[in-house]
Design a protein around this motif. Sequence first.
Motif, mmCIF file in Angstrom:
data_model
loop_
_atom_site.group_PDB
_atom_site.id
_atom_site.type_symbol
_atom_site.label_atom_id
_atom_site.label_comp_id
_atom_site.label_asym_id
_atom_site.label_seq_id
_atom_site.Cartn_x
_atom_site.Cartn_y
_atom_site.Cartn_z
ATOM 1 N N LEU A 109 0.829 -1.211 0.000
ATOM 2 C CA LEU A 109 0.000 0.000 0.000
ATOM 3 C C LEU A 109 0.866 1.265 0.000
ATOM 4 O O LEU A 109 0.607 2.200 -0.769
ATOM 5 N N VAL A 110 1.887 1.294 0.827
ATOM 6 C CA VAL A 110 2.782 2.462 0.879
ATOM 7 C C VAL A 110 3.492 2.642 -0.465
ATOM 8 O O VAL A 110 3.598 3.763 -0.970
ATOM 9 N N ILE A 113 1.038 4.141 -2.944
ATOM 10 C CA ILE A 113 0.804 5.564 -2.660
ATOM 11 C C ILE A 113 2.004 6.398 -3.088
ATOM 12 O O ILE A 113 1.862 7.452 -3.705
ATOM 13 N N TYR A 116 2.104 6.582 -6.898
ATOM 14 C CA TYR A 116 1.034 7.452 -7.401
ATOM 15 C C TYR A 116 1.385 8.914 -7.169
ATOM 16 O O TYR A 116 1.259 9.742 -8.069
ATOM 17 N N GLU A 117 1.840 9.230 -5.965
ATOM 18 C CA GLU A 117 2.187 10.613 -5.641
ATOM 19 C C GLU A 117 3.335 11.103 -6.523
ATOM 20 O O GLU A 117 3.330 12.228 -7.008
#
Length: 185
Positions: A109-110, A113, A116-117
């Motif tokens: 998950l990290v 993220i 994506y960022e």
Amino acid sequence: MAGYLDDRIVRWRTGTTEGQVAVLAALNILTLLLLAGSIVNYDVVPAAAFVIPLLLGTMALRYRPLLLLVLFIFVCVAITVTHAYLEATGHGEPGITGGRVSTLLVMVLVAAIVLYESSRHRSGLPGPLGEAMLVDLRDELQAQGVVPPLPEGWRSQSAMASAGGTSSPATSWWRTCRTTRPSSR
């Protein structure tokens, strides 16, 4: 040595490929050190420790080198968790635990993220690099915005303010300049 390091820092700050490769190499070395520590003692260096180079990479790397780092970290986490699993089952303990599964899910998950960022940066540069570029641009704009010396009898007033109230060139700069020259009567 100091000149070499200064040159590398400048190359990193400007976002050059050479600077990105140097940072990626340093973060890969950090990841390998975490892998070695994790294999020696998983209780001291668990798989969650790999989030450190991941977050550092987010601050220092462009998207593609960051993607390579994420893939390398995934390989190292897989090695770490597999080693911990084999070690636990060798001692008659359960290899798959809720803690290990949740750690893997959180890492995935990290990483998602972070990627994506990173893909959303309009300048293509990570936060600190983009910020450094904007500060350099602001300084250059301020240096170029100085009214040159005027002939005798001429006066000038100028003011510069950003449109958004911050001192960043990312917003529009408004310049007002009022120049009066001596009347030719």
